[in-house]
Design a protein around this motif. Structure first.
Motif, PDB file in Angstrom:
ATOM      1  N   ASN A 108       0.826  -1.208   0.000  1.00  0.00           N
ATOM      2  CA  ASN A 108       0.000   0.000   0.000  1.00  0.00           C
ATOM      3  C   ASN A 108       0.854   1.250   0.000  1.00  0.00           C
ATOM      4  N   GLU A 109       1.949   1.205   0.753  1.00  0.00           N
ATOM      5  CA  GLU A 109       2.855   2.358   0.811  1.00  0.00           C
ATOM      6  C   GLU A 109       3.527   2.594  -0.542  1.00  0.00           C
ATOM      7  N   LEU A 110       3.881   1.525  -1.231  1.00  0.00           N
ATOM      8  CA  LEU A 110       4.484   1.666  -2.556  1.00  0.00           C
ATOM      9  C   LEU A 110       3.525   2.369  -3.517  1.00  0.00           C
ATOM     10  N   ILE A 111       2.279   1.904  -3.527  1.00  0.00           N
ATOM     11  CA  ILE A 111       1.300   2.453  -4.472  1.00  0.00           C
ATOM     12  C   ILE A 111       0.927   3.877  -4.094  1.00  0.00           C
ATOM     13  N   THR A 112       0.770   4.137  -2.798  1.00  0.00           N
ATOM     14  CA  THR A 112       0.467   5.490  -2.347  1.00  0.00           C
ATOM     15  C   THR A 112       1.583   6.449  -2.727  1.00  0.00           C
ATOM     16  N   GLY A 113       2.818   5.978  -2.635  1.00  0.00           N
ATOM     17  CA  GLY A 113       3.965   6.824  -2.946  1.00  0.00           C
ATOM     18  C   GLY A 113       4.320   6.878  -4.417  1.00  0.00           C
ATOM     19  N   GLY A 114       3.478   6.319  -5.275  1.00  0.00           N
ATOM     20  CA  GLY A 114       3.726   6.369  -6.711  1.00  0.00           C
ATOM     21  C   GLY A 114       4.867   5.484  -7.172  1.00  0.00           C
ATOM     22  N   LYS A 115       5.129   4.409  -6.440  1.00  0.00           N
ATOM     23  CA  LYS A 115       6.252   3.522  -6.777  1.00  0.00           C
ATOM     24  C   LYS A 115       5.755   2.203  -7.360  1.00  0.00           C
ATOM     25  N   GLN A 116       4.870   2.334  -8.346  1.00  0.00           N
ATOM     26  CA  GLN A 116       4.287   1.142  -8.954  1.00  0.00           C
ATOM     27  C   GLN A 116       5.319   0.266  -9.646  1.00  0.00           C
ATOM     28  N   ASN A 117       6.402   0.862 -10.134  1.00  0.00           N
ATOM     29  CA  ASN A 117       7.435   0.065 -10.805  1.00  0.00           C
ATOM     30  C   ASN A 117       8.092  -0.911  -9.839  1.00  0.00           C
ATOM     31  N   ILE A 118       8.329  -0.457  -8.601  1.00  0.00           N
ATOM     32  CA  ILE A 118       8.905  -1.359  -7.599  1.00  0.00           C
ATOM     33  C   ILE A 118       7.917  -2.478  -7.299  1.00  0.00           C
ATOM     34  N   TYR A 119       6.641  -2.105  -7.200  1.00  0.00           N
ATOM     35  CA  TYR A 119       5.606  -3.114  -6.966  1.00  0.00           C
ATOM     36  C   TYR A 119       5.656  -4.185  -8.058  1.00  0.00           C
ATOM     37  N   LYS A 120       5.722  -3.753  -9.300  1.00  0.00           N
ATOM     38  CA  LYS A 120       5.759  -4.707 -10.418  1.00  0.00           C
ATOM     39  C   LYS A 120       6.991  -5.596 -10.343  1.00  0.00           C
ATOM     40  N   ASN A 121       8.119  -5.011  -9.927  1.00  0.00           N
ATOM     41  CA  ASN A 121       9.364  -5.780  -9.871  1.00  0.00           C
ATOM     42  C   ASN A 121       9.324  -6.869  -8.806  1.00  0.00           C
ATOM     43  N   LEU A 124       6.874  -8.418  -7.736  1.00  0.00           N
ATOM     44  CA  LEU A 124       5.907  -9.451  -8.102  1.00  0.00           C
ATOM     45  C   LEU A 124       6.132  -9.971  -9.516  1.00  0.00           C
ATOM     46  N   ARG A 125       7.326  -9.702 -10.055  1.00  0.00           N
ATOM     47  CA  ARG A 125       7.633 -10.131 -11.408  1.00  0.00           C
ATOM     48  C   ARG A 125       7.718 -11.651 -11.475  1.00  0.00           C
ATOM     49  N   PRO A 126       7.055 -12.288 -12.440  1.00  0.00           N
ATOM     50  CA  PRO A 126       7.072 -13.754 -12.549  1.00  0.00           C
ATOM     51  C   PRO A 126       8.494 -14.292 -12.624  1.00  0.00           C
ATOM     52  N   GLY A 127       8.784 -15.265 -11.774  1.00  0.00           N
ATOM     53  CA  GLY A 127      10.080 -15.936 -11.817  1.00  0.00           C
ATOM     54  C   GLY A 127      11.183 -15.231 -11.063  1.00  0.00           C
ATOM     55  N   GLU A 128      11.105 -13.889 -10.888  1.00  0.00           N
ATOM     56  CA  GLU A 128      12.210 -13.151 -10.290  1.00  0.00           C
ATOM     57  C   GLU A 128      11.830 -12.371  -9.042  1.00  0.00           C
ATOM     58  N   GLY A 129      10.605 -11.910  -8.940  1.00  0.00           N
ATOM     59  CA  GLY A 129      10.224 -11.070  -7.821  1.00  0.00           C
ATOM     60  C   GLY A 129      10.292 -11.813  -6.500  1.00  0.00           C
ATOM     61  N   PHE A 130      10.933 -11.193  -5.488  1.00  0.00           N
ATOM     62  CA  PHE A 130      11.137 -11.902  -4.217  1.00  0.00           C
ATOM     63  C   PHE A 130       9.826 -12.129  -3.470  1.00  0.00           C
ATOM     64  N   LEU A 131       8.836 -11.257  -3.674  1.00  0.00           N
ATOM     65  CA  LEU A 131       7.567 -11.443  -2.993  1.00  0.00           C
ATOM     66  C   LEU A 131       6.828 -12.667  -3.546  1.00  0.00           C
ATOM     67  N   LYS A 132       6.853 -12.795  -4.861  1.00  0.00           N
ATOM     68  CA  LYS A 132       6.252 -13.989  -5.475  1.00  0.00           C
ATOM     69  C   LYS A 132       6.971 -15.247  -5.015  1.00  0.00           C
ATOM     70  N   ALA A 133       8.298 -15.154  -4.912  1.00  0.00           N
ATOM     71  CA  ALA A 133       9.083 -16.320  -4.492  1.00  0.00           C
ATOM     72  C   ALA A 133       8.703 -16.748  -3.075  1.00  0.00           C
ATOM     73  N   PHE A 134       8.453 -15.786  -2.204  1.00  0.00           N
ATOM     74  CA  PHE A 134       8.070 -16.099  -0.823  1.00  0.00           C
ATOM     75  C   PHE A 134       6.746 -16.862  -0.795  1.00  0.00           C
TER      76      PHE A 134
END
Length: 567
Positions: A171-184, A186-196
């Motif tokens: 929520n803080e990322l999106i509120t702060g306009g950091k959607q690119n970090i959010y996408k990264n 959750l990036r398929p295969g590489e994003g650490f959040l998806k990996a978790f």
């Protein structure tokens, strides 16, 4: 008398220190009958962390000897399930993850949170898991999940994973306009959040037998779908509507536990708390509930001083809701906001998950997000979708104050001048100083703004100015047996000594080109005022002595006519 647990989310402390507790343990029985991997969200400050703490204490194998002390007199203590005290409980909270200093720091902070909770888990269950010398600092969050899974699998121990504030940093990322970090992340295969979450899913085939995740919005559900598609969203489940929050019966039970002196006072407090803090429905078939933290704020103050708190709105709640609401304001849907603020409701098709790629492009997402954040609630099912409304007075005030922040920048309005003007209304029955402030705003409007001006815009100006002062209880367009009152200003019980006058106000707007209709509009408005003054609602809620009835007619951008109609 029970102590008031304001700000306490540790179930064990609450039960051992004689704090008031509204028994929600019957929901354990319901949750056990549902799918084992559960997702459940509620607005900020709604008791989510306390509920997680209750689950932790119920299922923790190490708390078996304390079960009777913690749960003995509660529903689940008298009706325990087979799974009580049967798990190793791994609780992870993502509150405080650093989302403000770039992707690398976010990853490190996220990994630290997972590793720290894992260390605590291993130490707590060392007698059951055996000695573990693995250096966790070398592991990513994904690897930590794999390690805990293997460790428990080898010892044939089942794990219950509790995740609190799963979306806090997102929520803080999106509120702060950091959607690119959010996408990264959750990036398929590489994003650490998806990996978790992918590792979490893998572990459910072994030792992770149950998972319960909570937060304030379903903002990641769609983006996590392929990697964590085992989760079941129970947010809108009708059996769980009151799992968090207090029903009217529960409020009455609370009144009995805090030993208030008489029934009439208890009933008045219940009704006022419902008006200020209640109105939340998460399924259209269910009764509304109150925000539990707001209720505890009120009782904490009332029981100390035997009077209503000077501010009925907890400043901590206001700050939290103000921050989280910026997430919704990123949608920049002014049309929807104007509709909500002027009518108090709107209609949409509720969505149960968002996708970062379509989050801002689909209209339903904005209104749905306001619902999940607690800024709207379910009113009913309409022909065009779910009708949502502002739940209570606290949330209505937050809308008004945010609107004031916007117009004060545009028109350089000094809040001290507003307070002086409203004081004249309260103490001397003079509305003219407030009229002058509105007149100043109107004179600053461009011709383009005037083309869009109507009665609703005028009402929003008055509402906002009165709400920022915060010394009247304001009702806007309340329905009664005689029609709708545009504005009704009621004396607050805690400010009765400095409020001599109450008001009902009828507002009319005439475009400059229609000035010749002034007398007709005036006649119509006075008839409405007379009718409102005779209505049952006004008779019951406002005192006849000191009641002011006024018709305000705005013509174009220069003239405001006021006509008093008092007995």
């Amino acid at each position: 008398m029970k102590r008031i647990p304001y700000g306490i989310s540790n179930f064990e402390v609450l039960r051992e220190k004689n704090y008031l507790y509204v028994d929600k343990t019957s929901y354990i029985d319901i949750l056990e009958k549902y799918a084992p991997y559960q997702f459940f969200i509620r607005p900020r400050r709604f008791g989510k962390s306390l509920f997680i703490s209750m689950l932790e204490n119920y299922y923790d194998i190490n708390k078996k000897d304390k079960f009777k002390k913690l749960f003995g007199d509660l529903y689940i203590g008298k009706n325990p399930t087979e799974e009580r005290s049967d798990f190793l409980v791994w609780k992870i909270s993502f509150a405080g993850v650093d989302a403000g200093h770039g992707e690398e720091n976010l990853r490190k902070s996220f990994n630290f949170k997972v590793r720290s909770s894992a260390k605590e888990f291993i130490i707590r269950y060392q007698d059951l898991l055996g000695e573990n010398k693995l250096y966790l600092e070398e592991l990513s969050a994904e690897m930590v999940v794999d390690h805990i899974n293997i460790l428990c699998k080898l010892k044939n121990k089942q794990v219950f994973v509790l995740i609190d504030e799963y979306d806090n940093f997102v929520n803080e990322l999106i509120t702060g306009g950091k959607q690119n970090i959010y996408k990264n992340i959750l990036r398929p295969g590489e994003g650490f959040l998806k990996a978790f979450y992918r590792a979490l899913k893998r572990a459910t085939t072994d030792s992770f037998q149950r998972v319960y995740i909570t937060g304030v919005s379903p903002i990641m559900l769609d983006d996590l779908a392929s990697d964590f598609n085992i989760i079941r969203n129970y947010t809108l489940d009708e059996k769980l509507n009151s799992m968090l929050g207090f029903s009217h019966d529960e409020l009455s039970c609370i009144m009995d536990q805090v030993d208030l002196p008489n029934y009439e006072l208890s009933e008045k407090i219940c009704n006022d708390m419902n008006e200020y803090y209640g109105g939340y429905k998460f399924n259209q078939t269910c009764e509304a509930v109150c925000n539990p933290v707001m209720v505890m704020y009120f009782l904490d103050a009332f029981l100390v001083y035997s009077r209503y708190p000077q501010q009925m709105i907890d400043s901590n709640v206001k700050i939290d809701y103000g921050k989280i609401n910026q997430l919704a304001y990123n949608f920049n849907d002014k049309e929807a906001l104007n509709e909500i603020m002027s009518t108090g409701e709107t209609t949409t098709i509720l969505v149960d998950r968002f996708n970062i790629h379509t989050m801002y492009s689909e209209k339903e997402n904005f209104k749905s997000l306001l619902f999940y954040l607690g800024m709207l609630t379910i009113k009913e099912q309409g022909p065009l979708g779910t009708v949502l409304k502002i739940p209570n007075y606290v949330i209505r005030t937050i809308y008004w104050e945010q609107y004031f922040d916007k117009i004060s920048e545009d028109y350089n309005i000094e809040i001290q001048n507003i307070r002086i003007a409203v004081n004249e209304m309260r103490m001397h029955g003079d509305i003219q100083p407030l009229i002058e402030i509105v007149k100043g705003i109107l004179e600053s409007l461009s011709n383009r703004d005037l083309m869009q001006m109507d009665e609703k815009n005028i009402k929003m100006m008055f509402l906002t100015l009165l709400a920022v002062d915060n010394t009247y209880f304001i009702r806007s367009e309340d329905e009664n047996n005689k029609g709708y009152v545009d504005l009704m200003l009621r004396r607050k019980i805690q400010l009765k000594d400095i409020t001599k006058f109450e008001w009902i106000i009828e507002l009319k707007y005439i475009k400059e080109s229609d000035r010749n209709t002034l007398e007709k509009v005036k006649e119509q408005g006075l008839k409405q005022l007379q009718m409102y003054g005779e209505s049952k609602m006004v008779q019951e809620e406002l005192e006849k002595e000191g009641l002011k009835k006024v018709l305000i007619i705005v013509v174009g951008k220069k003239d405001i006519y006021t006509v008093n109609k008092n007995d």
